[in-house]
Design a protein around this motif. Structure first.
Motif, short mmCIF file in Angstrom:
data_model
loop_
_atom_site.label_atom_id
_atom_site.label_comp_id
_atom_site.label_asym_id
_atom_site.label_seq_id
_atom_site.Cartn_x
_atom_site.Cartn_y
_atom_site.Cartn_z
N GLU A 15 0.59 -0.93 0.03
CA GLU A 15 0.31 0.28 -0.06
C GLU A 15 1.19 0.52 -0.19
O GLU A 15 1.40 1.11 0.52
CB GLU A 15 -0.89 0.30 0.84
CG GLU A 15 -1.45 -1.02 1.49
CD GLU A 15 -0.80 -2.45 2.58
OE1 GLU A 15 0.20 -1.54 3.45
OE2 GLU A 15 -0.93 -3.12 1.39
N ASP A 16 0.36 2.11 -0.47
CA ASP A 16 0.80 3.65 -0.62
C ASP A 16 1.43 3.83 0.69
O ASP A 16 2.72 3.98 0.85
CB ASP A 16 0.67 4.68 -1.19
CG ASP A 16 0.29 4.64 -2.57
OD1 ASP A 16 0.74 4.01 -3.76
OD2 ASP A 16 -1.00 5.50 -3.33
N ALA A 17 1.36 3.37 1.82
CA ALA A 17 1.44 4.54 2.75
C ALA A 17 2.63 3.40 3.76
O ALA A 17 3.18 4.08 4.67
CB ALA A 17 0.54 4.49 4.01
N ARG A 18 2.78 2.38 3.24
CA ARG A 18 4.20 1.10 2.93
C ARG A 18 4.77 1.70 2.74
O ARG A 18 6.10 0.94 3.06
CB ARG A 18 3.62 0.12 2.91
CG ARG A 18 2.17 -0.40 4.07
CD ARG A 18 2.02 -0.51 5.67
NE ARG A 18 3.29 -1.74 5.34
CZ ARG A 18 5.15 -2.01 6.33
NH1 ARG A 18 4.59 -0.83 7.09
NH2 ARG A 18 5.96 -2.66 6.11
N ALA A 69 5.47 -7.37 1.36
CA ALA A 69 5.08 -6.87 -0.48
C ALA A 69 4.88 -7.98 -1.14
O ALA A 69 5.26 -8.93 -0.44
CB ALA A 69 6.87 -6.59 -0.99
N GLU A 70 4.07 -7.74 -1.67
CA GLU A 70 3.50 -9.18 -2.91
C GLU A 70 4.24 -9.57 -3.49
O GLU A 70 4.22 -10.91 -4.51
CB GLU A 70 1.77 -8.56 -3.01
CG GLU A 70 1.09 -8.90 -2.16
CD GLU A 70 0.24 -7.97 -2.53
OE1 GLU A 70 -0.66 -8.75 -3.43
OE2 GLU A 70 -1.30 -8.09 -1.71
N ARG A 71 4.87 -8.52 -4.23
CA ARG A 71 6.09 -8.38 -4.79
C ARG A 71 7.21 -7.24 -4.67
O ARG A 71 6.68 -6.19 -4.17
CB ARG A 71 5.37 -7.97 -6.49
CG ARG A 71 5.89 -8.17 -7.68
CD ARG A 71 4.88 -7.94 -8.88
NE ARG A 71 5.48 -8.47 -10.21
CZ ARG A 71 4.97 -9.04 -11.74
NH1 ARG A 71 3.52 -8.70 -10.97
NH2 ARG A 71 5.74 -9.49 -12.76
N VAL A 72 8.34 -7.72 -5.46
CA VAL A 72 8.84 -7.14 -5.37
C VAL A 72 9.94 -6.33 -6.53
O VAL A 72 10.06 -7.62 -7.03
CB VAL A 72 10.86 -6.94 -4.56
CG1 VAL A 72 10.97 -6.24 -4.27
CG2 VAL A 72 10.22 -7.51 -3.36
N VAL A 73 9.82 -5.10 -7.17
CA VAL A 73 10.64 -4.92 -9.29
C VAL A 73 11.88 -3.88 -8.10
O VAL A 73 11.62 -3.10 -7.17
CB VAL A 73 9.32 -4.01 -9.74
CG1 VAL A 73 10.21 -3.50 -10.89
CG2 VAL A 73 8.28 -4.74 -10.37
N SER A 74 13.20 -4.27 -8.56
CA SER A 74 14.37 -4.01 -8.09
C SER A 74 15.05 -4.06 -9.69
O SER A 74 15.12 -4.34 -10.75
CB SER A 74 15.31 -4.80 -7.30
OG SER A 74 14.23 -5.36 -6.34
N ILE A 75 15.67 -2.61 -9.19
CA ILE A 75 16.59 -2.03 -10.99
C ILE A 75 17.79 -2.33 -10.21
O ILE A 75 18.22 -1.50 -9.20
CB ILE A 75 15.90 -0.76 -11.85
CG1 ILE A 75 14.50 -0.88 -11.84
CG2 ILE A 75 16.96 -0.26 -12.74
CD1 ILE A 75 13.57 -0.20 -11.81
N VAL A 76 18.87 -3.44 -10.71
CA VAL A 76 19.94 -2.97 -10.24
C VAL A 76 21.03 -2.46 -11.52
O VAL A 76 20.82 -3.10 -12.43
CB VAL A 76 20.57 -4.41 -9.77
CG1 VAL A 76 21.64 -4.52 -9.54
CG2 VAL A 76 19.41 -5.36 -8.80
N LYS A 77 21.79 -1.01 -11.53
CA LYS A 77 23.29 -1.01 -11.75
C LYS A 77 24.53 -0.86 -11.39
O LYS A 77 24.39 -1.20 -10.22
CB LYS A 77 23.03 0.57 -12.29
CG LYS A 77 21.87 0.53 -12.96
CD LYS A 77 21.44 2.77 -13.12
CE LYS A 77 20.46 3.15 -11.83
NZ LYS A 77 20.92 4.54 -12.11
N ILE A 78 25.28 -1.86 -12.09
CA ILE A 78 26.62 -1.74 -11.25
C ILE A 78 27.87 -1.69 -12.73
O ILE A 78 27.46 -1.62 -13.62
CB ILE A 78 26.60 -3.37 -11.91
CG1 ILE A 78 25.69 -4.36 -11.33
CG2 ILE A 78 27.97 -4.02 -11.55
CD1 ILE A 78 26.21 -6.40 -11.31
#
Length: 96
Positions: A15-18, A69-78
């Motif tokens: 949820e947005d508040a979390r 979190a029901e799902r996690v989207v992560s963006i990783v840059k190396i």
């Protein structure tokens, strides 16, 4: 292996508040690892050994799920170069 930089943007599906409380837990964890890091408005950049930083990236996914979190989207840059790369060499001239 020389130090590299890994930037991580985590988008937990809650949820947005979390959103900020979950991201705060992620940053607290990164801080607890002892790696050099800088928090930015869109991502956190870490400096260290590639294997260690990727373990942190993996752990962050689990933290988000543990926090609801029901799902996690992560963006990783190396950013890697054989002789190493530092956060400071890229940002020193912009610091106040």
């Amino acid at each position: 292996m020389a130090n590299i930089n890994v930037s991580l943007q985590v988008l937990p599906v809650v949820e947005d508040a979390r959103i900020y409380p979950v991201v705060d837990k992620v940053i607290e964890y990164i801080q607890s690892t002892g790696v050099k890091y800088e928090v930015g408005p869109m991502e956190t950049t870490m400096e260290g050994d590639l294997d260690e930083l990727m373990e942190i990236v993996k752990a962050v996914q689990n933290i988000c799920v543990k926090e609801g979190a029901e799902r996690v989207v992560s963006i990783v840059k190396i950013d890697y170069k054989p002789e190493g790369v530092t956060i400071n060499e890229k940002t020193y001239k912009y610091k106040k």
